[in-house]
Design a protein around this motif. Structure first.
Motif, PDB file in Angstrom:
ATOM      1  N   PHE A  48       0.205 -10.376  -9.048  1.00  0.00           N
ATOM      2  CA  PHE A  48      -0.344 -10.934  -7.811  1.00  0.00           C
ATOM      3  C   PHE A  48       0.224 -10.219  -6.591  1.00  0.00           C
ATOM      4  CE2 PHE A  48       0.096 -13.831  -4.204  1.00  0.00           C
ATOM      5  CZ  PHE A  48      -1.237 -14.081  -3.944  1.00  0.00           C
ATOM      6  N   LEU A  49       1.534  -9.996  -6.582  1.00  0.00           N
ATOM      7  CA  LEU A  49       2.159  -9.292  -5.458  1.00  0.00           C
ATOM      8  C   LEU A  49       1.577  -7.890  -5.300  1.00  0.00           C
ATOM      9  CD1 LEU A  49       5.867 -10.398  -5.885  1.00  0.00           C
ATOM     10  CD2 LEU A  49       4.351 -10.956  -3.959  1.00  0.00           C
ATOM     11  N   ASN A  50       1.334  -7.212  -6.405  1.00  0.00           N
ATOM     12  CA  ASN A  50       0.763  -5.860  -6.333  1.00  0.00           C
ATOM     13  C   ASN A  50      -0.643  -5.875  -5.757  1.00  0.00           C
ATOM     14  OD1 ASN A  50       2.999  -4.541  -7.305  1.00  0.00           O
ATOM     15  ND2 ASN A  50       2.326  -4.591  -9.406  1.00  0.00           N
ATOM     16  N   VAL A  51      -1.402  -6.872  -6.080  1.00  0.00           N
ATOM     17  CA  VAL A  51      -2.776  -6.951  -5.576  1.00  0.00           C
ATOM     18  C   VAL A  51      -2.805  -7.279  -4.086  1.00  0.00           C
ATOM     19  CG1 VAL A  51      -4.964  -8.211  -5.798  1.00  0.00           C
ATOM     20  CG2 VAL A  51      -3.739  -7.497  -7.823  1.00  0.00           C
ATOM     21  N   THR A  52      -1.772  -7.936  -3.574  1.00  0.00           N
ATOM     22  CA  THR A  52      -1.759  -8.286  -2.152  1.00  0.00           C
ATOM     23  C   THR A  52      -1.444  -7.087  -1.260  1.00  0.00           C
ATOM     24  OG1 THR A  52       0.599  -8.858  -2.101  1.00  0.00           O
ATOM     25  CG2 THR A  52      -0.959 -10.638  -2.642  1.00  0.00           C
ATOM     26  N   ILE A  53      -1.163  -5.954  -1.838  1.00  0.00           N
ATOM     27  CA  ILE A  53      -0.813  -4.719  -1.144  1.00  0.00           C
ATOM     28  C   ILE A  53       0.541  -4.840  -0.433  1.00  0.00           C
ATOM     29  CG2 ILE A  53      -1.503  -2.942   0.519  1.00  0.00           C
ATOM     30  CD1 ILE A  53      -3.344  -3.140  -1.965  1.00  0.00           C
ATOM     31  N   ILE A  54       0.702  -5.809   0.450  1.00  0.00           N
ATOM     32  CA  ILE A  54       1.976  -5.934   1.169  1.00  0.00           C
ATOM     33  C   ILE A  54       3.125  -6.285   0.207  1.00  0.00           C
ATOM     34  CG2 ILE A  54       1.789  -8.377   1.777  1.00  0.00           C
ATOM     35  CD1 ILE A  54       2.812  -7.469   4.612  1.00  0.00           C
ATOM     36  N   GLY A  55       2.811  -6.901  -0.913  1.00  0.00           N
ATOM     37  CA  GLY A  55       3.836  -7.293  -1.875  1.00  0.00           C
ATOM     38  C   GLY A  55       4.159  -6.230  -2.912  1.00  0.00           C
ATOM     39  N   ILE A  56       3.537  -5.051  -2.804  1.00  0.00           N
ATOM     40  CA  ILE A  56       3.726  -4.000  -3.807  1.00  0.00           C
ATOM     41  C   ILE A  56       5.197  -3.647  -4.052  1.00  0.00           C
ATOM     42  CG2 ILE A  56       3.349  -1.547  -4.298  1.00  0.00           C
ATOM     43  CD1 ILE A  56       0.515  -1.887  -3.306  1.00  0.00           C
ATOM     44  N   PRO A  57       6.010  -3.454  -3.028  1.00  0.00           N
ATOM     45  CA  PRO A  57       7.404  -3.091  -3.323  1.00  0.00           C
ATOM     46  C   PRO A  57       8.124  -4.112  -4.217  1.00  0.00           C
ATOM     47  CG  PRO A  57       6.925  -2.689  -1.021  1.00  0.00           C
ATOM     48  CD  PRO A  57       5.745  -3.425  -1.589  1.00  0.00           C
ATOM     49  N   LEU A  58       7.947  -5.391  -3.923  1.00  0.00           N
ATOM     50  CA  LEU A  58       8.579  -6.416  -4.748  1.00  0.00           C
ATOM     51  C   LEU A  58       7.912  -6.493  -6.120  1.00  0.00           C
ATOM     52  CD1 LEU A  58      10.642  -8.622  -5.141  1.00  0.00           C
ATOM     53  CD2 LEU A  58       9.073 -10.213  -3.981  1.00  0.00           C
ATOM     54  N   GLY A  59       6.586  -6.374  -6.152  1.00  0.00           N
ATOM     55  CA  GLY A  59       5.868  -6.405  -7.431  1.00  0.00           C
ATOM     56  C   GLY A  59       6.317  -5.299  -8.366  1.00  0.00           C
ATOM     57  N   ILE A  60       6.495  -4.101  -7.841  1.00  0.00           N
ATOM     58  CA  ILE A  60       6.953  -2.971  -8.656  1.00  0.00           C
ATOM     59  C   ILE A  60       8.376  -3.212  -9.145  1.00  0.00           C
ATOM     60  CG2 ILE A  60       7.545  -0.509  -8.608  1.00  0.00           C
ATOM     61  CD1 ILE A  60       4.543  -1.013  -8.765  1.00  0.00           C
ATOM     62  N   LYS A  61       9.240  -3.729  -8.286  1.00  0.00           N
ATOM     63  CA  LYS A  61      10.611  -4.040  -8.710  1.00  0.00           C
ATOM     64  C   LYS A  61      10.599  -5.075  -9.834  1.00  0.00           C
ATOM     65  CE  LYS A  61      13.075  -2.926  -4.475  1.00  0.00           C
ATOM     66  NZ  LYS A  61      13.780  -1.779  -4.907  1.00  0.00           N
ATOM     67  N   VAL A  65      -1.537  10.428  -4.018  1.00  0.00           N
ATOM     68  CA  VAL A  65      -2.190  10.385  -5.336  1.00  0.00           C
ATOM     69  C   VAL A  65      -1.922   9.036  -5.996  1.00  0.00           C
ATOM     70  CG1 VAL A  65      -2.134  11.357  -7.675  1.00  0.00           C
ATOM     71  CG2 VAL A  65      -2.187  12.876  -5.689  1.00  0.00           C
ATOM     72  N   ARG A  66      -0.684   8.574  -5.913  1.00  0.00           N
ATOM     73  CA  ARG A  66      -0.339   7.286  -6.511  1.00  0.00           C
ATOM     74  C   ARG A  66      -1.066   6.137  -5.817  1.00  0.00           C
ATOM     75  NH1 ARG A  66       5.881   7.099  -6.563  1.00  0.00           N
ATOM     76  NH2 ARG A  66       5.464   5.029  -7.384  1.00  0.00           N
ATOM     77  N   ALA A  67      -1.249   6.234  -4.510  1.00  0.00           N
ATOM     78  CA  ALA A  67      -1.956   5.188  -3.767  1.00  0.00           C
ATOM     79  C   ALA A  67      -3.427   5.136  -4.178  1.00  0.00           C
ATOM     80  CB  ALA A  67      -1.827   5.425  -2.268  1.00  0.00           C
ATOM     81  N   VAL A  68      -4.054   6.296  -4.291  1.00  0.00           N
ATOM     82  CA  VAL A  68      -5.460   6.341  -4.712  1.00  0.00           C
ATOM     83  C   VAL A  68      -5.591   5.790  -6.131  1.00  0.00           C
ATOM     84  CG1 VAL A  68      -7.358   7.899  -5.301  1.00  0.00           C
ATOM     85  CG2 VAL A  68      -6.131   8.202  -3.149  1.00  0.00           C
ATOM     86  N   TRP A  69      -4.668   6.177  -7.011  1.00  0.00           N
ATOM     87  CA  TRP A  69      -4.680   5.662  -8.387  1.00  0.00           C
ATOM     88  C   TRP A  69      -4.593   4.126  -8.361  1.00  0.00           C
ATOM     89  CZ3 TRP A  69      -5.355   6.897 -13.416  1.00  0.00           C
ATOM     90  CH2 TRP A  69      -4.888   5.984 -14.364  1.00  0.00           C
ATOM     91  N   PHE A  70      -3.667   3.589  -7.573  1.00  0.00           N
ATOM     92  CA  PHE A  70      -3.492   2.146  -7.520  1.00  0.00           C
ATOM     93  C   PHE A  70      -4.772   1.453  -7.055  1.00  0.00           C
ATOM     94  CE2 PHE A  70      -2.670  -1.749  -5.223  1.00  0.00           C
ATOM     95  CZ  PHE A  70      -2.048  -2.500  -6.200  1.00  0.00           C
ATOM     96  N   VAL A  71      -5.377   1.971  -5.998  1.00  0.00           N
ATOM     97  CA  VAL A  71      -6.569   1.327  -5.421  1.00  0.00           C
ATOM     98  C   VAL A  71      -7.744   1.325  -6.401  1.00  0.00           C
ATOM     99  CG1 VAL A  71      -8.338   1.563  -3.614  1.00  0.00           C
ATOM    100  CG2 VAL A  71      -5.910   1.728  -3.027  1.00  0.00           C
TER     101      VAL A  71
END
Length: 124
Positions: free
Chosen positions: A31-44, A75-81
């Motif tokens: 969920f954090l990863n999908v919110t974009i702003i929560g990506i750093p915590l989601g990845i951790k 590249v990683r950002a495009v992959w994520f999106v």
């Protein structure tokens, strides 16, 4: 002497806590990863999944040559999106089901270890 929990402690953790806590942990991380702003915590959180599941600590240290071999941030950002956000949800679901089958745990742990790459092409 090591500070790592014994195999027995890790097995007891998995049976009583790890299997259900991992499901919640992964749901929050995704969920954090999908919110974009929560990506750093989601990845951790994703990087901590093996520990949450079975108290397994990572041994691997990244040296400078491996760090340079990462895909670039754009590249990683495009992959994520376009791929990472939904592929990680499918990958996580399959890994969690394998975790619950008991015999599938080795494959599930391998999948959890690869999850950062599925989400954002991150190699550690």
């Amino acid at each position: 002497m090591t500070d790592r929990p014994s195999l027995l402690v890790r097995a007891v953790w998995f049976v009583f806590v790890g299997w259900w806590l991992t499901g919640l942990w992964l749901s929050v991380a995704w969920f954090l990863n999908v919110t974009i702003i929560g990506i750093p915590l989601g990845i951790k959180m994703i990087n901590k999944v093996p520990y949450v599941l079975s108290l397994k600590q990572r041994d691997r240290l990244v040296d400078e040559t491996e760090r340079r071999s990462q895909y670039s941030i754009p590249v990683r950002a495009v992959w994520f999106v376009f791929v990472g956000w939904w592929a990680s949800g499918v990958w996580t679901g399959i890994a969690y089901v394998l975790t619950l089958t008991i015999v599938g745990i080795p494959l599930a742990v391998w999948m959890y270890n690869k999850l950062p790459f599925v989400v954002s092409l991150y190699s550690y």
